[in-house]
Motif scaffolding. Structure first.
Motif, PDB file in Angstrom:
ATOM      1  N   PHE A 166      -4.102  -0.108   3.059  1.00  0.00           N
ATOM      2  CA  PHE A 166      -3.506   0.532   2.153  1.00  0.00           C
ATOM      3  C   PHE A 166      -2.083   0.017   1.798  1.00  0.00           C
ATOM      4  N   ALA A 167      -1.477  -0.427   2.684  1.00  0.00           N
ATOM      5  CA  ALA A 167      -0.087  -1.074   2.672  1.00  0.00           C
ATOM      6  C   ALA A 167      -0.312  -2.349   1.659  1.00  0.00           C
ATOM      7  N   ASN A 168      -1.285  -3.049   1.773  1.00  0.00           N
ATOM      8  CA  ASN A 168      -1.677  -4.140   1.203  1.00  0.00           C
ATOM      9  C   ASN A 168      -1.909  -3.922  -0.317  1.00  0.00           C
ATOM     10  N   GLU A 169      -2.641  -2.729  -0.499  1.00  0.00           N
ATOM     11  CA  GLU A 169      -3.030  -2.406  -2.069  1.00  0.00           C
ATOM     12  C   GLU A 169      -2.034  -1.638  -2.800  1.00  0.00           C
ATOM     13  N   LYS A 170      -1.323  -0.805  -1.859  1.00  0.00           N
ATOM     14  CA  LYS A 170      -0.634   0.231  -2.829  1.00  0.00           C
ATOM     15  C   LYS A 170       0.817   0.207  -2.472  1.00  0.00           C
ATOM     16  N   LEU A 171       1.419  -0.402  -1.522  1.00  0.00           N
ATOM     17  CA  LEU A 171       2.796  -0.236  -1.262  1.00  0.00           C
ATOM     18  C   LEU A 171       3.429  -1.562  -1.735  1.00  0.00           C
ATOM     19  N   GLY A 172       3.205  -2.513  -2.219  1.00  0.00           N
ATOM     20  CA  GLY A 172       3.892  -3.500  -2.825  1.00  0.00           C
ATOM     21  C   GLY A 172       5.036  -4.067  -1.927  1.00  0.00           C
ATOM     22  N   SER A 173       6.425  -3.590  -2.340  1.00  0.00           N
ATOM     23  CA  SER A 173       7.575  -4.396  -1.802  1.00  0.00           C
ATOM     24  C   SER A 173       7.952  -3.271  -0.749  1.00  0.00           C
ATOM     25  N   GLU A 174       7.246  -2.139  -0.679  1.00  0.00           N
ATOM     26  CA  GLU A 174       7.739  -1.088   0.132  1.00  0.00           C
ATOM     27  C   GLU A 174       7.509  -1.445   1.557  1.00  0.00           C
ATOM     28  N   THR A 175       8.671  -1.154   2.550  1.00  0.00           N
ATOM     29  CA  THR A 175       8.523  -1.472   3.883  1.00  0.00           C
ATOM     30  C   THR A 175       8.222  -0.146   4.843  1.00  0.00           C
TER      31      THR A 175
END
Length: 281
Positions: A166-175
């Motif tokens: 999910f982080a790799n596909e959806k979050l982009g630069s969000e931490t």
């Protein structure tokens, strides 16, 4: 142990180990465990969560938070109200419950994103065990139904992702700054699928429920803590947080409780700057 303490302990043991006093002894043990952070009611748990948010997490101004096992959104709402600058992604696999959860989007707009999938250790499909009238007990762990109050008689095949994917596909630069996991005994699998996220994003904290379910799954708190290196363990207790050693048997009691794993380096920085007034140690 001093001679007086040893003497009083021995007298207590002699009295309360008698068969006719076992019921009273059990009541005393349960009272002590509640003070230690186990089996507390909703009001006590809510107060401890509020303490965690206001005195710890808020100091780091979180921007992106994940609510895994969001159910109808009670915890998501707490995050949205406590952190007005944050965005919350809430994961809930059960369709009927997800419909209720999604209503939060009407109040919080693009600050809230509901995600109708399960979360685990790998991509695929898993059987969700649930009871329509007790959606908070739904679990991918079949063993959860061995808990006496859980009556998960229905099943459904559900799409499952990992937090890493999910982080790799959806979050982009969000931490990701904070993660809450309440998956009725499936917490270890969620963590197993979030190893890259935790290593790269280094969230301030990971909040998890620990309960009877974990006994039937063979998952101790020590096992969960070992999967999050670089974090210290704190138990939510009446009045604040208490540091716990995950190797201590008293930290591995399979009763309803809440633990938060906080980044060790951040805790050390706070302690160096001015003690730890927000911790009950």
């Amino acid at each position: 142990m001093s001679w007086l303490s040893n003497y009083l302990t021995q007298k207590y043991i002699e009295r309360y180990s008698r068969p006719e006093l076992q019921r009273k002894n059990r009541k005393n043990i349960l009272r002590a465990l509640r003070a230690y952070g186990y089996e507390n009611d909703t009001d006590t748990t809510d107060a401890a969560e509020k303490f965690l948010f206001e005195h710890v997490i808020k100091q780091f101004d979180p921007k992106t938070m994940l609510d895994v096992g969001a159910n109808v959104g009670t915890y998501s709402r707490k995050l949205l109200e406590s952190f007005p600058n944050a965005k919350v992604y809430a994961f809930e696999p059960l369709g009927t419950t997800f419909a209720t959860l999604s209503q939060l989007s009407l109040e919080y707009g693009d600050r809230f994103t509901p995600v109708n999938v399960g979360v685990g250790s790998q991509l695929g499909k898993l059987k969700l065990h649930y009871e329509e009238n007790a959606s908070s007990h739904a679990s991918f762990a079949a063993e959860a139904s061995e808990v006496p109050y859980v009556k998960n008689t229905q099943t459904d095949l559900i799409d499952v992702i990992t937090l890493d994917s999910f982080a790799n596909e959806k979050l982009g630069s969000e931490t990701v700054d904070f993660i809450k996991i309440d998956t009725e005994g499936f917490e270890f699998e969620v963590l197993a699928g979030a190893q890259d996220l935790i290593a790269r994003h280094k969230p301030v904290g990971v909040h998890m429920e620990f309960n009877w379910h974990h006994m039937f799954r063979g998952h101790s708190l020590q096992m969960l803590a070992a999967s999050i290196p670089g974090y210290e363990v704190f138990q939510l207790v009446p009045g604040g947080l208490a540091r716990r050693d995950p190797k201590d048997p008293l930290s591995n009691i399979f009763m309803f409780s809440n633990f938060v794993f906080l980044r060790a380096d951040l805790i050390s920085d706070l302690e160096r700057k001015g003690g730890n007034p927000w911790l009950q140690l």
